[in-house]
Design a protein around this motif. Structure first.
Motif, PDB file in Angstrom:
ATOM      1  N   GLY A  41      85.338 110.121   9.167  1.00  0.00           N
ATOM      2  CA  GLY A  41      84.197 110.505   8.358  1.00  0.00           C
ATOM      3  C   GLY A  41      84.428 111.814   7.643  1.00  0.00           C
ATOM      4  O   GLY A  41      83.792 112.089   6.640  1.00  0.00           O
ATOM      5  N   GLY A  42      85.303 112.658   8.178  1.00  0.00           N
ATOM      6  CA  GLY A  42      85.642 113.897   7.493  1.00  0.00           C
ATOM      7  C   GLY A  42      84.647 115.009   7.662  1.00  0.00           C
ATOM      8  O   GLY A  42      84.724 116.031   7.008  1.00  0.00           O
ATOM      9  N   GLY A  43      83.641 114.866   8.527  1.00  0.00           N
ATOM     10  CA  GLY A  43      82.686 115.929   8.728  1.00  0.00           C
ATOM     11  C   GLY A  43      82.616 116.316  10.173  1.00  0.00           C
ATOM     12  O   GLY A  43      83.218 115.718  11.040  1.00  0.00           O
ATOM     13  N   GLY A  44      81.874 117.356  10.473  1.00  0.00           N
ATOM     14  CA  GLY A  44      81.692 117.742  11.860  1.00  0.00           C
ATOM     15  C   GLY A  44      82.873 118.520  12.376  1.00  0.00           C
ATOM     16  O   GLY A  44      83.818 118.840  11.675  1.00  0.00           O
ATOM     17  N   GLN A 224      84.179 114.303  -0.065  1.00  0.00           N
ATOM     18  CA  GLN A 224      85.120 113.301   0.400  1.00  0.00           C
ATOM     19  C   GLN A 224      84.498 111.911   0.377  1.00  0.00           C
ATOM     20  O   GLN A 224      85.160 110.927   0.021  1.00  0.00           O
ATOM     21  N   ALA A 225      83.210 111.811   0.756  1.00  0.00           N
ATOM     22  CA  ALA A 225      82.521 110.518   0.706  1.00  0.00           C
ATOM     23  C   ALA A 225      82.436 110.014  -0.728  1.00  0.00           C
ATOM     24  O   ALA A 225      82.609 108.819  -0.997  1.00  0.00           O
ATOM     25  N   ALA A 226      82.183 110.931  -1.660  1.00  0.00           N
ATOM     26  CA  ALA A 226      82.120 110.547  -3.071  1.00  0.00           C
ATOM     27  C   ALA A 226      83.489 110.075  -3.563  1.00  0.00           C
ATOM     28  O   ALA A 226      83.590 109.080  -4.288  1.00  0.00           O
ATOM     29  N   ASN A 427      91.720 115.525  -0.180  1.00  0.00           N
ATOM     30  CA  ASN A 427      90.341 115.278   0.237  1.00  0.00           C
ATOM     31  C   ASN A 427      89.439 116.494   0.067  1.00  0.00           C
ATOM     32  O   ASN A 427      88.244 116.424   0.356  1.00  0.00           O
ATOM     33  N   SER A 428      89.998 117.589  -0.392  1.00  0.00           N
ATOM     34  CA  SER A 428      89.262 118.841  -0.484  1.00  0.00           C
ATOM     35  C   SER A 428      88.029 118.726  -1.382  1.00  0.00           C
ATOM     36  O   SER A 428      88.055 118.094  -2.446  1.00  0.00           O
ATOM     37  N   ASN A 429      86.959 119.375  -0.948  1.00  0.00           N
ATOM     38  CA  ASN A 429      85.735 119.416  -1.740  1.00  0.00           C
ATOM     39  C   ASN A 429      85.955 120.136  -3.071  1.00  0.00           C
ATOM     40  O   ASN A 429      85.183 119.959  -4.014  1.00  0.00           O
ATOM     41  N   TRP A 432      86.376 117.156  -5.334  1.00  0.00           N
ATOM     42  CA  TRP A 432      85.380 116.092  -5.371  1.00  0.00           C
ATOM     43  C   TRP A 432      83.940 116.577  -5.263  1.00  0.00           C
ATOM     44  O   TRP A 432      83.007 115.785  -5.372  1.00  0.00           O
ATOM     45  N   GLY A 433      83.766 117.893  -5.084  1.00  0.00           N
ATOM     46  CA  GLY A 433      82.420 118.457  -5.149  1.00  0.00           C
ATOM     47  C   GLY A 433      81.726 118.144  -6.464  1.00  0.00           C
ATOM     48  O   GLY A 433      80.523 117.840  -6.483  1.00  0.00           O
TER      49      GLY A 433
END
Length: 462
Positions: A41-44, A224-226, A427-429, A432-433
């Motif tokens: 998921g890439g978070g947490g 990353q989800a985007a 995958n960096s924000n 993709w931010g």
């Protein structure tokens, strides 16, 4: 934990308890919203920076192997159990495992290599082989005979960098379309979408005939989800993230196809009115889906973990399907984004040849004996014999909900594709931010895509 697939959901089989998961031949699913926190998921924060029970040291004379992992929740328990099983074999090798928070993992790994303190084995994404090549070593000289044939071809080929093998795959996970079938039934919508027109008409009907929103491109509030969802639509439209060869990649999604795909993505919260341009929390789309306020969203095989309550059960009355996400417009390939949690071998001049051999032996054991990984993380094991074993096929995620079985179909049919293997942390924000900003209507498509593409090209050129 980090995106996929189809569905079987029988009306009387929508509640998955831990006892049922175990009786079906799989470990219980991870609890809580975090799911595979930081993993697919890439978070947490993932696993805490601490030793697991497998790190108490082996017998005198054992070859000692250090392993770093970022897994959280049930995945961490499953990996720890695999390590304990390996250590119990009395094969002269002992593995000491340490959990590192996902958000810190890459930085700590690079720092450890540069300071001469790197572990023998470290987990990370399979598509990151080129990024990790400078700090890892190839393992072709240490692999057992026929090792390549143990894994799905697509997973094995993804781990090759410049003709050498740099990692072994634990799983294959991907993203697809989850449908809340109660919402679709209320709207009188058939969830079998053959093309964009049928999907669009279904979304419009959900909006007009129910109180629910129709569709979200995203399952989580992150760049990353985007990125992962955008890749699915872009590929089906015939576009690419990059073109050219490694070392000379050129960003390609700022062309007409890329712009049109981003425009479609933005219209979901704009002109189409299928989703709202706000996130009340990072997991808001998951909560909306569970509450029946959202009919469909793009999410990963592992996301079913996020559906569970604190008791480790799916909510009463939740009726959902997992569909192959091949409804987007265009003449490109019908493939979905995929990734693999994998085991790499960091460079350390203090590591002996015997230790390197032992590290690969451990990695082969873990990746070829992880029958519980499907139910633990919601992922398809990358070893073919494990993925098709009765232990995996008898899980509820294969039998009742179709997440793992659909992933298996897509992998077998060549309907998944890894993201580009670049030398940068793709995958960096940072890259993709801007796509999140477009989706939330905070910037226009032209500006968002241009800013994203320029940032990625600049990084690739360095």
């Amino acid at each position: 934990m980090s995106r996929n697939t189809t569905e079987s959901d029988e009306p009387n089989s929508t509640k998955l308890t831990r006892r049922r998961a175990l009786s079906a031949g799989g470990a219980a699913l991870a609890t809580g919203i975090a799911g595979c926190a930081g993993l697919t998921g890439g978070g947490g924060s993932g696993g805490g920076s601490s030793s697991d029970g497998s790190g108490d040291g082996g017998s005198s004379g054992d070859v000692e192997i250090d392993y770093w992992m970022y897994f959280g929740a049930q995945e961490r328990e499953e990996m720890t159990a695999l390590i304990e099983d390996f250590n119990a074999q009395d094969n002269g090798i002992h593995v000491n495992a340490q959990g590192i928070p996902f958000s810190e993992f890459l930085n700590k790994l690079f720092t450890a290599v540069n300071s001469g303190n790197a572990p023998h084995v470290a987990s990370y994404y399979g598509s990151y082989g080129r990024h990790l090549k400078p700090i890892t070593h190839s393992i072709d000289d240490y692999l057992s005979d026929g090792a390549a044939n143990k894994y799905f071809d697509i997973a094995w080929e993804n781990l090759q960098v410049d003709g050498s093998t740099y990692a072994l795959p634990i799983d294959i996970h991907g993203k697809a379309l989850y449908t809340n079938d109660s919402v679709l039934e209320s709207a009188g919508v058939d969830p079998d979408f053959s093309d964009w027109q049928a999907f669009s008409e279904a979304c419009d009907t959900i909006v007009s005939d129910t109180d629910s929103r129709a569709f979200s491109f995203l399952n989580w509030n992150s760049g990353q989800a985007a990125f992962r969802a955008y890749i699915i639509a872009l590929t089906q439209a015939g576009g690419d993230i990059v073109t050219g060869d490694p070392g000379s990649y050129e960003v390609a999604y700022d062309d007409d196809v890329g712009m049109q795909t981003a425009e479609l993505m933005s219209k979901v919260t704009g002109d189409f009115g299928w989703d709202t341009p706000q996130f009340q929390s990072d997991s808001a789309r998951v909560q909306d889906f569970l509450a029946g306020d959202l009919g469909m969203f793009i999410a990963g095989t592992w996301s079913v973990n996020n559906f569970e309550n604190e008791s480790g059960e799916l909510p009463e009355g939740l009726d959902f399907s997992f569909q192959k996400p091949f409804m987007f417009p265009g003449d490109g390939d019908e493939v979905a984004w995929c990734e693999s949690n994998s085991l790499y071998f960091p460079t350390n001049s203090n590591h002996t040849d015997a230790e390197k051999q032992a590290a690969v032996e451990f990695a082969e054991y873990v990746t070829q004996n992880n029958t519980l990984w499907a139910s633990a993380g919601g992922h398809l094991p990358a070893a073919k014999s494990v993925a098709t074993s009765s232990e995996v096929k008898n899980t509820a995620l294969w039998q009742d909900y179709g997440t793992i079985s659909t992933m298996y179909e897509m992998v077998s049919d060549g309907q998944v594709r890894y993201q580009p293997k670049t030398s940068v942390h793709i995958n960096s924000n940072r890259f993709w931010g801007p796509f999140m900003d477009m989706y939330l209507q905070n910037t226009d498509v032209q500006t968002g895509v241009t800013n994203s593409a320029n940032a990625l090209q600049q990084a690739l050129d360095q």
